[in-house]
Design a protein around this motif. Structure first.
Motif, PDB file in Angstrom:
ATOM      1  N   TYR A  52      37.476  51.142  23.736  1.00 18.82           N
ATOM      2  CA  TYR A  52      37.694  50.194  23.534  1.00 18.82           C
ATOM      3  C   TYR A  52      37.980  48.792  25.080  1.00 18.82           C
ATOM      4  O   TYR A  52      38.408  50.138  26.108  1.00 18.82           O
ATOM      5  CB  TYR A  52      39.228  50.666  23.170  1.00 18.82           C
ATOM      6  N   ARG A  53      37.749  48.369  24.935  1.00 14.57           N
ATOM      7  CA  ARG A  53      38.387  47.488  26.166  1.00 14.57           C
ATOM      8  C   ARG A  53      39.450  47.024  25.887  1.00 14.57           C
ATOM      9  O   ARG A  53      39.303  46.140  24.961  1.00 14.57           O
ATOM     10  CB  ARG A  53      36.905  46.346  26.278  1.00 14.57           C
ATOM     11  N   ILE A  54      39.707  46.339  27.489  1.00 14.29           N
ATOM     12  CA  ILE A  54      41.057  45.824  27.303  1.00 14.29           C
ATOM     13  C   ILE A  54      40.878  44.760  27.784  1.00 14.29           C
ATOM     14  O   ILE A  54      39.921  44.381  27.984  1.00 14.29           O
ATOM     15  CB  ILE A  54      42.024  46.904  28.413  1.00 14.29           C
ATOM     16  N   LYS A  55      41.789  44.341  27.004  1.00 17.41           N
ATOM     17  CA  LYS A  55      41.440  42.557  27.304  1.00 17.41           C
ATOM     18  C   LYS A  55      41.842  42.179  28.499  1.00 17.41           C
ATOM     19  O   LYS A  55      43.095  42.717  28.324  1.00 17.41           O
ATOM     20  CB  LYS A  55      42.281  42.074  25.669  1.00 17.41           C
ATOM     21  N   PHE A  56      41.821  40.423  28.493  1.00 13.57           N
ATOM     22  CA  PHE A  56      42.332  40.675  29.946  1.00 13.57           C
ATOM     23  C   PHE A  56      43.679  39.934  29.996  1.00 13.57           C
ATOM     24  O   PHE A  56      44.068  40.763  31.005  1.00 13.57           O
ATOM     25  CB  PHE A  56      41.781  39.263  30.356  1.00 13.57           C
ATOM     26  N   MET A  57      44.602  39.688  28.687  1.00 15.86           N
ATOM     27  CA  MET A  57      45.902  39.416  28.711  1.00 15.86           C
ATOM     28  C   MET A  57      47.352  40.940  28.482  1.00 15.86           C
ATOM     29  O   MET A  57      47.693  40.660  29.385  1.00 15.86           O
ATOM     30  CB  MET A  57      45.928  38.537  27.412  1.00 15.86           C
TER      31      MET A  57
ATOM     32  N   VAL B  63      45.898  43.751  30.637  1.00 21.48           N
ATOM     33  CA  VAL B  63      45.752  43.976  31.894  1.00 21.48           C
ATOM     34  C   VAL B  63      46.860  42.757  32.885  1.00 21.48           C
ATOM     35  O   VAL B  63      48.279  43.209  33.489  1.00 21.48           O
ATOM     36  CB  VAL B  63      44.531  43.169  32.688  1.00 21.48           C
ATOM     37  N   LEU B  64      47.306  41.199  32.314  1.00 17.97           N
ATOM     38  CA  LEU B  64      48.253  40.541  32.655  1.00 17.97           C
ATOM     39  C   LEU B  64      49.137  40.974  32.124  1.00 17.97           C
ATOM     40  O   LEU B  64      50.634  41.296  33.607  1.00 17.97           O
ATOM     41  CB  LEU B  64      48.001  39.621  32.232  1.00 17.97           C
ATOM     42  N   PHE B  65      49.544  41.455  30.779  1.00 19.80           N
ATOM     43  CA  PHE B  65      50.848  41.745  30.937  1.00 19.80           C
ATOM     44  C   PHE B  65      51.081  42.934  31.487  1.00 19.80           C
ATOM     45  O   PHE B  65      52.018  43.322  32.052  1.00 19.80           O
ATOM     46  CB  PHE B  65      51.001  43.235  29.632  1.00 19.80           C
ATOM     47  N   LEU B  66      50.366  44.528  31.804  1.00 19.18           N
ATOM     48  CA  LEU B  66      50.730  45.266  32.414  1.00 19.18           C
ATOM     49  C   LEU B  66      50.634  45.519  34.143  1.00 19.18           C
ATOM     50  O   LEU B  66      52.003  45.952  34.468  1.00 19.18           O
ATOM     51  CB  LEU B  66      48.951  46.606  32.277  1.00 19.18           C
ATOM     52  N   ILE B  67      50.243  44.640  34.364  1.00 18.23           N
ATOM     53  CA  ILE B  67      50.604  43.822  35.333  1.00 18.23           C
ATOM     54  C   ILE B  67      51.895  43.996  35.908  1.00 18.23           C
ATOM     55  O   ILE B  67      52.817  43.876  36.884  1.00 18.23           O
ATOM     56  CB  ILE B  67      49.766  43.215  36.867  1.00 18.23           C
ATOM     57  N   ALA B  68      52.527  42.660  34.809  1.00 23.56           N
ATOM     58  CA  ALA B  68      53.581  42.209  35.057  1.00 23.56           C
ATOM     59  C   ALA B  68      54.482  43.244  34.760  1.00 23.56           C
ATOM     60  O   ALA B  68      55.866  43.135  35.279  1.00 23.56           O
ATOM     61  CB  ALA B  68      53.813  41.324  34.204  1.00 23.56           C
ATOM     62  N   PHE B  69      53.906  43.824  33.785  1.00 23.49           N
ATOM     63  CA  PHE B  69      55.661  44.865  33.481  1.00 23.49           C
ATOM     64  C   PHE B  69      55.827  46.240  34.711  1.00 23.49           C
ATOM     65  O   PHE B  69      57.248  45.595  34.698  1.00 23.49           O
ATOM     66  CB  PHE B  69      54.926  45.346  31.814  1.00 23.49           C
TER      67      PHE B  69
ATOM     68  N   SER C 128      55.936  38.625  31.846  1.00 21.86           N
ATOM     69  CA  SER C 128      55.204  40.160  30.921  1.00 21.86           C
ATOM     70  C   SER C 128      55.788  39.945  29.280  1.00 21.86           C
ATOM     71  O   SER C 128      54.541  40.094  28.290  1.00 21.86           O
ATOM     72  CB  SER C 128      55.501  41.437  30.733  1.00 21.86           C
ATOM     73  N   LEU C 129      56.812  39.760  29.408  1.00 17.48           N
ATOM     74  CA  LEU C 129      57.142  38.845  27.528  1.00 17.48           C
ATOM     75  C   LEU C 129      56.849  37.689  26.836  1.00 17.48           C
ATOM     76  O   LEU C 129      56.088  38.027  25.809  1.00 17.48           O
ATOM     77  CB  LEU C 129      59.124  38.486  27.390  1.00 17.48           C
ATOM     78  N   LEU C 130      56.549  37.085  27.863  1.00 15.77           N
ATOM     79  CA  LEU C 130      55.486  36.095  27.591  1.00 15.77           C
ATOM     80  C   LEU C 130      54.324  35.687  27.502  1.00 15.77           C
ATOM     81  O   LEU C 130      53.265  35.974  26.519  1.00 15.77           O
ATOM     82  CB  LEU C 130      54.966  35.083  28.851  1.00 15.77           C
ATOM     83  N   PHE C 131      53.410  36.804  28.110  1.00 14.25           N
ATOM     84  CA  PHE C 131      51.683  37.235  27.611  1.00 14.25           C
ATOM     85  C   PHE C 131      52.479  38.337  26.345  1.00 14.25           C
ATOM     86  O   PHE C 131      51.643  38.013  25.400  1.00 14.25           O
ATOM     87  CB  PHE C 131      51.458  38.331  28.388  1.00 14.25           C
ATOM     88  N   VAL C 132      53.256  38.902  25.267  1.00 13.96           N
ATOM     89  CA  VAL C 132      53.358  39.953  24.647  1.00 13.96           C
ATOM     90  C   VAL C 132      53.363  38.303  23.621  1.00 13.96           C
ATOM     91  O   VAL C 132      52.002  38.843  22.357  1.00 13.96           O
ATOM     92  CB  VAL C 132      55.000  40.863  24.727  1.00 13.96           C
TER      93      VAL C 132
ATOM     94  N   ASP D 245      37.426  40.800  27.144  1.00 10.47           N
ATOM     95  CA  ASP D 245      36.950  42.110  27.351  1.00 10.47           C
ATOM     96  C   ASP D 245      36.615  42.256  28.544  1.00 10.47           C
ATOM     97  O   ASP D 245      36.502  41.481  29.717  1.00 10.47           O
ATOM     98  CB  ASP D 245      35.551  42.254  26.907  1.00 10.47           C
ATOM     99  N   THR D 246      37.721  43.051  29.657  1.00  9.28           N
ATOM    100  CA  THR D 246      37.825  43.949  30.414  1.00  9.28           C
ATOM    101  C   THR D 246      36.974  45.085  31.161  1.00  9.28           C
ATOM    102  O   THR D 246      35.462  45.512  30.346  1.00  9.28           O
ATOM    103  CB  THR D 246      38.674  43.601  31.597  1.00  9.28           C
TER     104      THR D 246
END
Lengths: 387, 319
Positions: A147-152, A154-160, A182-186, A212-213
């Motif tokens: 499975y590919r991780i979506k760009f959003m 990735v952003l969430f993971l970084i922010a968290f 990170s909540l915003l990304f969620v 997809d990333t």
């Protein structure tokens, strides 16, 4: 029904009896003399460690590893106790110091018994942690790896991640900011999911954020690569030295820095198991993923994990001894083989047994784990049998 | 080839970036501040503490500290917290000392493990094979520091030579020949200890590789042609078994710091491992981080070289 059973019986009649995998592995294992010795020593060590735990704890232990008798220091093995100087209650078992005493007059036999349990728990807990992480990470990489991780995401993971880091460093303001981000990304992800479920194409700007990333597999295996780049002993030493001294920290740190091998094994096994018919059959029957992983795949992937765990215990015991030697091991009230050895190094020429007894014990135990592990590998791996 | 090189370089740079973050976080997020290292020192007043923090950027937010740390590292301005000396200069000095141990240890490893591994493979199942197998397990299992002490007792009692540190104190006035002998004696034990684990692993690996090769068809062909056993084993067998080891040249690079912490502390050898140990004791974060970073770079360079060598040695491999 009975006819069917008869048929099966007839079918089995001319064939050799069915042999379970365990019996087969045991048959091969028994032939390996070194591995058998490993198993025997391992069992003895286990019994010694458990009895050491019971004999050296409590209010009035049979063997008191912490009793200081300054008049009786640096006695050689089998030295008998000086009845005039030592009160009856302070005397060692049988009135002799079976393995001598150290520079504070403490009974080395009692300390070795206590240290055996410490070594055993350090080895097992550390390896337990690393195997657990290894199975989870390797299992995810092997089963959900494509499975590919979506760009959003990735952003969430970084922010968290940033939020956690800032929190740990005590910068509350930045931590709250990152958490909000990170909540915003969620929220954005939830909106996107809702819109996609409706079946309508969402706004173009939103779907742009969801390209997809890399795959899950890439994420995990790159992380493994990163962890493998650290000099492991130096890293463990650094963390243990910085953290407050405690036996649990040592177990956790050794566990957290040694899961990479297990991850690789489990991933490789899962990649090949995932394509096999019994897994496809289970999927077709509608068995949930988690059940497939735990009931059907992990038992089949257990062999290499078991082998690497056995050898991992040996490594963990050695690492703990090395840490104790450098002064960062299990803190003083506990005796470990490593710190008996490192205390004894100052009396290398006056009291060599303080070096030889713990040193040889570590050697024998670690050797038995290694031999047992290698024997296990040979008997569990059908590929190696033919050679 | 070119595309592989570029791809691999980019990948390794990304890896290095994450390593730099993780090692920075591990050290900086740990409980306890480096300024607390000497809380009982009456000369270390709160004003000094503030000055100390200001001087080494400890009052700034974490990401700024990260940026400043790596900027200083790459421009060579990074200073040790203990003596305010440039970190790179200190490491360079220690690096040369470690290099001696590393080179001698590697030479010992390679010179011993190949003959042992090959003979064990040829005489598979014989006494020699079984005893070397057992011995290599013993070498893997023995705690290095315990073995070091046994060796020290043995060498000091048998040959009556000093072995601790890099050279005997006060030897600088002696003749050249004595000084060289002294240096060699001091070099022998630590490098043997550094080589032991490597010998055990590599000889097992050579044995397995050689066993794989001598069951191949072309070995049977060589025998059928009537070649002598030596030619069969060393010309046809060994050459093919050697392929994987060419690539291991790259992978031994990180050993420069890796396992040398304990050995160098026992022998009071002023190398990089001992430097790291001292830095950990003194909480000298710049040195700890730089050593970590150097090892990571060495690992990455090592894997890169071994990947390249793979392709050069075995043209069938296309990465």
């Amino acid at each position: 029904m009975t006819v069917n059973d008869q048929n099966i019986n007839e079918l089995h009649h001319g064939l050799a009896g069915e042999v379970s995998r365990f019996t087969e592995a045991w048959r091969i294992f028994k032939k390996n003399k070194l591995a058998m010795w490993g198993l025997i020593i391992f069992t003895v060590f286990f019994i010694v460690a458990v009895s050491g735990l019971f004999l050296t704890t409590g209010d009035d232990p049979v063997l008191d590893p912490a009793k200081v008798r300054l008049s009786e220091k640096l006695l050689r093995p089998f030295a008998s106790v000086d009845a005039e100087m030592i009160k009856p209650g302070d005397r060692p078992l049988f009135g002799t110091y079976l393995l001598g005493t150290d520079d504070l007059g403490r009974d080395i036999f009692a300390r070795m018994m206590q240290g055996a349990w410490v070594s055993l728990t350090v080895g097992f807990v550390a390896v337990g942690i690393s195997v657990l992480i290894g199975i989870v990470m390797g299992g995810i990489a092997g089963y959900y790896g494509m499975y590919r991780i979506k760009f959003m995401h990735v952003l969430f993971l970084i922010a968290f991640f940033c939020a956690l880091v800032f929190l740990a460093s005590g910068q509350r303001g930045l931590a709250v900011d990152s958490l909000l981000l990170s909540l915003l990304f969620v929220v954005i992800s939830m909106i996107y999911n809702y819109v996609s479920l409706e079946g309508t194409k969402g706004p173009v700007t939103l779907s742009l954020l969801f390209f997809d990333t890399f795959t899950v597999d890439t994420l995990i295996m790159r992380f493994v690569d990163i962890m493998l780049c650290f000099p492991s002993f130096f890293l463990i030493l650094t963390i243990v030295a910085i953290l407050p001294a405690s036996i649990y920290n040592i177990m956790i740190v050794i566990g957290l820095t040694s899961w990479m091998g297990t991850t690789r094994f489990v991933r490789a096994e899962f990649l090949s198991l995932r394509e096999q018919d019994f897994v496809s059959a289970a999927k077709v029957m509608g068995i949930p993923d988690l059940s497939i992983i735990f009931r059907h795949m992990i038992p089949n992937a257990a062999a290499p994990v078991l082998v690497s765990a056995t050898i991992g215990i040996a490594d963990a015991i050695l690492t703990e001894a090395g840490l104790s030697f450098l002064g960062f091991g299990v803190p003083p009230p506990h005796a470990t083989w490593g710190n008996i050895l490192s205390d004894g190094k100052r009396f290398l020429f006056d009291a060599p047994w303080l070096t030889y007894i713990p040193g040889l014990s570590i050697l024998v135990v670690v050797l038995s784990f290694n031999l047992f592990g290698e024997g296990l590998r040979d008997s569990l791996n059908p590929k190696l049998r033919k050679r | 080839m070119l595309s592989f090189t570029i791809r691999s370089l980019i990948q390794k740079l990304v890896t290095l970036f994450f390593i730099s973050i993780i090692s920075f976080l591990v050290v900086y997020l740990a409980p306890g501040k480096p300024s607390q290292i000497d809380p009982l020192n009456p000369k270390f007043t709160p004003e000094d503490l503030v000055r100390f923090q200001k001087e080494f950027n400890l009052d700034k937010p974490l990401h700024v500290q990260y940026y400043l740390y790596y900027k200083n590292l790459f421009t060579g301005h990074l200073k040790s917290w203990k003596d305010n000396q440039p970190v790179m200069g200190k490491i360079q000095e220690r690096f040369l000392n470690s290099l001696w141990l590393f080179v001698v240890g590697t030479v010992i490893t390679w010179c011993l493990s190949f003959p042992v591994g090959i003979s064990a493979a040829i005489r598979r199942g014989a006494l020699f094979d079984r005893s070397t197998t057992f011995l290599s397990y013993v070498l893997i299992s023995v705690p290095g520091f315990f073995f070091a002490y046994i060796l020290i007792i043995f060498v000091v009692n048998t040959f009556h030579v000093p072995v601790i540190a890099m050279q005997t104190f006060g030897m600088t006035q002696a003749d050249n020949i004595y000084r060289i002998m002294d240096r060699i004696w001091h070099l022998v034990l630590p490098s043997i200890l550094g080589a032991l684990g490597g010998i055990a692993l590599l000889s097992r690996y050579v044995r397995a590789q050689m066993l794989e090769v001598i069951h191949q068809d072309y070995i049977r062909t060589a025998r059928a042609k009537g070649l002598s056993e030596d030619v069969v084993y060393y010309k046809h067998g060994f050459r093919n078994a050697l392929l994987p080891f060419v690539t291991m040249f790259g992978l031994i690079l990180p050993g420069l710091i890796g396992g040398s912490v304990i050995t160098e502390s026992i022998f009071a050898w002023p190398g990089m491992g001992r430097m790291g140990y001292e830095a950990i004791l003194a909480r000298d974060y710049p040195i700890i981080l730089t050593l970590n970073f150097i090892v990571a770079v060495l690992v990455l360079i090592g894997t890169f070289i071994s990947d390249l060598l793979y392709m050069v040695v075995d043209p069938r491999i296309r990465l």
